[in-house]
Design a protein around this motif. Structure first.
Motif, PDB file in Angstrom:
ATOM      1  N   ARG A  27      24.315  57.064  28.606  1.00  0.00           N
ATOM      2  CA  ARG A  27      23.951  58.277  29.348  1.00  0.00           C
ATOM      3  C   ARG A  27      24.671  58.387  30.681  1.00  0.00           C
ATOM      4  O   ARG A  27      24.508  59.380  31.388  1.00  0.00           O
ATOM      5  CB  ARG A  27      22.442  58.288  29.591  1.00  0.00           C
ATOM      6  N   GLY A  28      25.450  57.374  31.031  1.00  0.00           N
ATOM      7  CA  GLY A  28      26.208  57.428  32.268  1.00  0.00           C
ATOM      8  C   GLY A  28      25.436  57.021  33.500  1.00  0.00           C
ATOM      9  O   GLY A  28      25.925  57.187  34.622  1.00  0.00           O
ATOM     10  N   LEU A  29      24.222  56.461  33.327  1.00  0.00           N
ATOM     11  CA  LEU A  29      23.462  55.994  34.478  1.00  0.00           C
ATOM     12  C   LEU A  29      24.039  54.703  35.038  1.00  0.00           C
ATOM     13  O   LEU A  29      23.944  54.434  36.234  1.00  0.00           O
ATOM     14  CB  LEU A  29      21.995  55.775  34.093  1.00  0.00           C
ATOM     15  N   LEU A  30      24.612  53.882  34.145  1.00  0.00           N
ATOM     16  CA  LEU A  30      25.274  52.643  34.544  1.00  0.00           C
ATOM     17  C   LEU A  30      26.720  52.694  34.070  1.00  0.00           C
ATOM     18  O   LEU A  30      26.984  52.877  32.875  1.00  0.00           O
ATOM     19  CB  LEU A  30      24.589  51.418  33.926  1.00  0.00           C
ATOM     20  N   ASP A  31      27.641  52.532  34.998  1.00  0.00           N
ATOM     21  CA  ASP A  31      29.064  52.448  34.670  1.00  0.00           C
ATOM     22  C   ASP A  31      29.394  50.961  34.614  1.00  0.00           C
ATOM     23  O   ASP A  31      29.708  50.346  35.632  1.00  0.00           O
ATOM     24  CB  ASP A  31      29.874  53.172  35.745  1.00  0.00           C
ATOM     25  N   LEU A  32      29.281  50.365  33.430  1.00  0.00           N
ATOM     26  CA  LEU A  32      29.289  48.913  33.293  1.00  0.00           C
ATOM     27  C   LEU A  32      30.543  48.453  32.551  1.00  0.00           C
ATOM     28  O   LEU A  32      30.868  48.962  31.476  1.00  0.00           O
ATOM     29  CB  LEU A  32      28.030  48.463  32.547  1.00  0.00           C
ATOM     30  N   HIS A  33      31.240  47.472  33.152  1.00  0.00           N
ATOM     31  CA  HIS A  33      32.487  46.970  32.581  1.00  0.00           C
ATOM     32  C   HIS A  33      32.465  45.446  32.547  1.00  0.00           C
ATOM     33  O   HIS A  33      32.028  44.807  33.506  1.00  0.00           O
ATOM     34  CB  HIS A  33      33.684  47.427  33.415  1.00  0.00           C
ATOM     35  N   VAL A  34      32.963  44.861  31.458  1.00  0.00           N
ATOM     36  CA  VAL A  34      33.060  43.410  31.310  1.00  0.00           C
ATOM     37  C   VAL A  34      34.530  43.040  31.220  1.00  0.00           C
ATOM     38  O   VAL A  34      35.287  43.639  30.449  1.00  0.00           O
ATOM     39  CB  VAL A  34      32.300  42.923  30.054  1.00  0.00           C
ATOM     40  N   HIS A  35      34.941  42.047  32.014  1.00  0.00           N
ATOM     41  CA  HIS A  35      36.342  41.648  32.094  1.00  0.00           C
ATOM     42  C   HIS A  35      36.505  40.179  31.715  1.00  0.00           C
ATOM     43  O   HIS A  35      35.645  39.345  32.008  1.00  0.00           O
ATOM     44  CB  HIS A  35      36.870  41.832  33.524  1.00  0.00           C
ATOM     45  N   ASP A  36      37.639  39.870  31.101  1.00  0.00           N
ATOM     46  CA  ASP A  36      37.989  38.491  30.749  1.00  0.00           C
ATOM     47  C   ASP A  36      38.795  37.884  31.892  1.00  0.00           C
ATOM     48  O   ASP A  36      39.897  38.349  32.204  1.00  0.00           O
ATOM     49  CB  ASP A  36      38.808  38.476  29.462  1.00  0.00           C
ATOM     50  N   LEU A  37      38.238  36.859  32.532  1.00  0.00           N
ATOM     51  CA  LEU A  37      38.926  36.214  33.654  1.00  0.00           C
ATOM     52  C   LEU A  37      40.320  35.748  33.264  1.00  0.00           C
ATOM     53  O   LEU A  37      41.250  35.757  34.092  1.00  0.00           O
ATOM     54  CB  LEU A  37      38.097  35.027  34.159  1.00  0.00           C
ATOM     55  N   ARG A  38      40.512  35.340  32.016  1.00  0.00           N
ATOM     56  CA  ARG A  38      41.814  34.814  31.593  1.00  0.00           C
ATOM     57  C   ARG A  38      42.917  35.869  31.638  1.00  0.00           C
ATOM     58  O   ARG A  38      44.102  35.536  31.598  1.00  0.00           O
ATOM     59  CB  ARG A  38      41.703  34.215  30.191  1.00  0.00           C
ATOM     60  N   ASP A  39      42.543  37.150  31.739  1.00  0.00           N
ATOM     61  CA  ASP A  39      43.561  38.198  31.878  1.00  0.00           C
ATOM     62  C   ASP A  39      44.305  38.077  33.204  1.00  0.00           C
ATOM     63  O   ASP A  39      45.367  38.694  33.373  1.00  0.00           O
ATOM     64  CB  ASP A  39      42.922  39.583  31.779  1.00  0.00           C
ATOM     65  N   TRP A  40      43.757  37.323  34.143  1.00  0.00           N
ATOM     66  CA  TRP A  40      44.401  37.159  35.449  1.00  0.00           C
ATOM     67  C   TRP A  40      45.089  35.795  35.586  1.00  0.00           C
ATOM     68  O   TRP A  40      45.498  35.423  36.683  1.00  0.00           O
ATOM     69  CB  TRP A  40      43.385  37.346  36.563  1.00  0.00           C
ATOM     70  N   THR A  41      45.213  35.046  34.499  1.00  0.00           N
ATOM     71  CA  THR A  41      45.961  33.795  34.544  1.00  0.00           C
ATOM     72  C   THR A  41      47.444  34.086  34.384  1.00  0.00           C
ATOM     73  O   THR A  41      47.834  35.181  33.944  1.00  0.00           O
ATOM     74  CB  THR A  41      45.499  32.833  33.435  1.00  0.00           C
ATOM     75  N   THR A  42      48.285  33.118  34.713  1.00  0.00           N
ATOM     76  CA  THR A  42      49.737  33.341  34.687  1.00  0.00           C
ATOM     77  C   THR A  42      50.480  32.322  33.836  1.00  0.00           C
ATOM     78  O   THR A  42      51.691  32.445  33.679  1.00  0.00           O
ATOM     79  CB  THR A  42      50.295  33.297  36.120  1.00  0.00           C
ATOM     80  N   ASP A  43      49.786  31.316  33.314  1.00  0.00           N
ATOM     81  CA  ASP A  43      50.470  30.313  32.480  1.00  0.00           C
ATOM     82  C   ASP A  43      50.163  30.559  31.007  1.00  0.00           C
ATOM     83  O   ASP A  43      49.217  31.268  30.670  1.00  0.00           O
ATOM     84  CB  ASP A  43      50.029  28.898  32.886  1.00  0.00           C
ATOM     85  N   ARG A  44      50.954  29.967  30.129  1.00  0.00           N
ATOM     86  CA  ARG A  44      50.806  30.250  28.703  1.00  0.00           C
ATOM     87  C   ARG A  44      49.511  29.700  28.128  1.00  0.00           C
ATOM     88  O   ARG A  44      49.057  30.153  27.084  1.00  0.00           O
ATOM     89  CB  ARG A  44      52.014  29.716  27.920  1.00  0.00           C
ATOM     90  N   HIS A  45      48.900  28.736  28.805  1.00  0.00           N
ATOM     91  CA  HIS A  45      47.625  28.186  28.343  1.00  0.00           C
ATOM     92  C   HIS A  45      46.421  28.962  28.877  1.00  0.00           C
ATOM     93  O   HIS A  45      45.282  28.649  28.540  1.00  0.00           O
ATOM     94  CB  HIS A  45      47.505  26.721  28.755  1.00  0.00           C
ATOM     95  N   ARG A  46      46.665  29.942  29.733  1.00  0.00           N
ATOM     96  CA  ARG A  46      45.614  30.776  30.336  1.00  0.00           C
ATOM     97  C   ARG A  46      44.568  29.900  31.027  1.00  0.00           C
ATOM     98  O   ARG A  46      43.361  30.041  30.842  1.00  0.00           O
ATOM     99  CB  ARG A  46      44.965  31.679  29.283  1.00  0.00           C
ATOM    100  N   THR A  47      45.043  29.027  31.885  1.00  0.00           N
ATOM    101  CA  THR A  47      44.201  28.030  32.542  1.00  0.00           C
ATOM    102  C   THR A  47      43.380  28.644  33.663  1.00  0.00           C
ATOM    103  O   THR A  47      43.908  29.365  34.516  1.00  0.00           O
ATOM    104  CB  THR A  47      45.070  26.891  33.106  1.00  0.00           C
ATOM    105  N   VAL A  48      42.071  28.333  33.685  1.00  0.00           N
ATOM    106  CA  VAL A  48      41.192  28.858  34.728  1.00  0.00           C
ATOM    107  C   VAL A  48      40.539  27.746  35.541  1.00  0.00           C
ATOM    108  O   VAL A  48      39.786  28.037  36.483  1.00  0.00           O
ATOM    109  CB  VAL A  48      40.079  29.746  34.123  1.00  0.00           C
ATOM    110  N   ASP A  49      40.815  26.461  35.218  1.00  0.00           N
ATOM    111  CA  ASP A  49      40.119  25.365  35.885  1.00  0.00           C
ATOM    112  C   ASP A  49      41.064  24.204  36.138  1.00  0.00           C
ATOM    113  O   ASP A  49      42.193  24.162  35.637  1.00  0.00           O
ATOM    114  CB  ASP A  49      38.927  24.902  35.042  1.00  0.00           C
ATOM    115  N   ASP A  50      40.594  23.273  36.948  1.00  0.00           N
ATOM    116  CA  ASP A  50      41.370  22.070  37.244  1.00  0.00           C
ATOM    117  C   ASP A  50      40.397  20.987  37.704  1.00  0.00           C
ATOM    118  O   ASP A  50      39.207  21.245  37.923  1.00  0.00           O
ATOM    119  CB  ASP A  50      42.434  22.350  38.307  1.00  0.00           C
ATOM    120  N   THR A  51      40.921  19.761  37.885  1.00  0.00           N
ATOM    121  CA  THR A  51      40.075  18.629  38.275  1.00  0.00           C
ATOM    122  C   THR A  51      39.607  18.788  39.723  1.00  0.00           C
ATOM    123  O   THR A  51      40.306  19.356  40.561  1.00  0.00           O
ATOM    124  CB  THR A  51      40.841  17.308  38.132  1.00  0.00           C
TER     125      THR A  51
END
Length: 289
Positions: A27-51
Motif C-alpha cells: 500500500r506504500g505505507l512502508l518503502d522497504l528495501h533489502v540489500h546484499d552487503l556483498r554487492d559492495w565488496t571488490t574482490d572475487r571472493h566477495r569478502t566481508v570479514d577478516d580476523t
C-alpha cells in the motif's frame, strides 16, 4: 517511512513480505528495501570479514565494505552503480546524514523497548545494518555517529543470536505497526502491553463462552461497559504485578485512582507520599522473622 536493511542474507528478510508489514509495503505505507552487503565488496571472493586485531576467536566484519554500503544506502554516496574501489578505500563522510537513523542490532546494545519503537516510528528513514560473526568493526558506529548520523546500537534481549537479521525483523515489525494506517484499528494499540498505561495487557477471550469446562469471566458477558473497563484494569494490574513487578514500581502513583491503590495494596504495593509505588516489603528483601 523508508526502511533499508543491509545483510549478507537477503532471503532471511523474506518475512517482510508477509502479514501487516507486507500489506503496508504493497500500500506504500512502508518503502522497504533489502540489500546484499556483498554487492559492495571488490574482490572475487566477495569478502566481508577478516580476523580480529588482538587475536581471539571468530571473524569481524570489515569497516571498508560497510562504509561503502552505508554511504550509499544512507543517501550520501554517488547515485548509480556501486563504486568500485580497492579494499583499502576509506568511505567518504556522508553528505546528508540528517533525517536518517542507523540501527545496529547487537547483544551489547541498549535493550529495545516499546519506547524505542515509538521513537523510531517518528523517523523518516531507518537503516538496519545486520552484523554477523563477532560483529561489525566498532569504527563503523563511531564514524557515522561523528558525522552526525543518529546511530542506535540496540539489543532485543539478554541472549546472543547468530546475526542481526532476526533482531531487525523484530524491530521493524514493532516500529512498522506504529506507522499510521498499518494497523486496521488504531485503538488496539492503546491498551496493549507496554503501552502508555505502563502495564501488561489484560487477558482476552472470544467464542465459545465455555471451552474444556473453562468459562469466560461473567463480567465480560454482562454488557456493563464500566464494570468491564474496571475488570480489565484490575487484571492488567494483577498480571503486571505478578509477571513484571519492575513495571509496577515504575508507575506514577499520582496517576492511580483509589481503586488502583486499594488493589495494589492487596497485591503488596503501597504509594508513598512522594508518589512512588513501593513493594511491601521491597523487592528482594527477606521477610521479617
Amino acid at each position: 517511512m523508508r526502511i533499508d536493511v543491509v545483510t549478507i542474507f537477503p532471503d532471511y528478510l523474506a518475512a517482510l513480505d508477509l502479514s501487516l508489514v507486507g500489506k503496508a509495503r504493497q500500500r506504500g505505507l512502508l518503502d522497504l528495501h533489502v540489500h546484499d552487503l556483498r554487492d559492495w565488496t571488490t574482490d572475487r571472493h566477495r569478502t566481508v570479514d577478516d580476523t580480529p586485531f588482538g587475536g581471539g576467536a571468530g571473524m569481524v566484519m570489515r569497516p571498508d565494505v560497510w562504509g561503502r554500503a552505508l554511504d550509499e544506502v544512507l543517501g550520501a554516496g554517488p547515485p548509480g552503480d556501486t563504486p568500485q574501489a580497492p579494499p583499502s578505500h576509506e568511505p567518504a563522510p556522508p553528505r546528508s546524514p540528517s533525517g536518517s537513523t542507523l540501527v545496529l542490532p547487537t547483544p551489547s546494545g541498549e535493550v529495545f523497548t516499546q519506547r524505542h519503537a515509538e521513537d523510531l516510528a517518528t523517523a523518516e528513514h531507518l537503516v538496519f545494518a545486520c552484523g554477523r560473526y563477532e560483529g561489525i568493526d566498532a569504527r563503523v558506529a563511531e564514524h557515522y555517529r561523528a558525522m552526525g548520523v543518529d546511530v542506535r546500537e540496540l539489543s532485543i534481549g539478554d541472549y546472543v543470536l547468530n546475526g542481526g537479521e532476526v533482531a531487525a525483523l523484530v524491530m521493524i515489525e514493532a516500529v512498522g505497526r506504529l506507522v499510521p494506517g498499518m494497523v486496521g484499528n488504531p485503538e488496539s494499540l492503546v491498551e496493549e502491553s507496554h503501552g502508555a498505561a505502563g502495564l501488561l495487557e489484560y487477558p482476552v477471550y472470544t467464542k465459545p463462552p465455555r471451552w474444556y469446562g473453562i468459562d469466560v469471566p461473567e463480567v465480560l458477558l454482562s454488557g456493563h461497559h464500566a464494570r468491564i473497563d474496571r475488570w480489565r484494569r484490575d487484571e492488567a494490574l494483577r498480571r503486571t504485578a505478578g509477571r513484571r513487578p519492575e513495571m509496577i514500581a515504575a508507575l506514577d502513583g499520582a496517576a492511580l485512582d483509589r481503586h488502583d491503590t486499594a488493589l495494589l495494596a492487596e497485591l503488596g504495593w503501597t504509594v508513598s507520599d512522594d508518589g512512588r509505588v513501593v513493594a511491601t516489603p521491597p523487592i528482594g528483601d527477606a521477610p521479617a522473622e
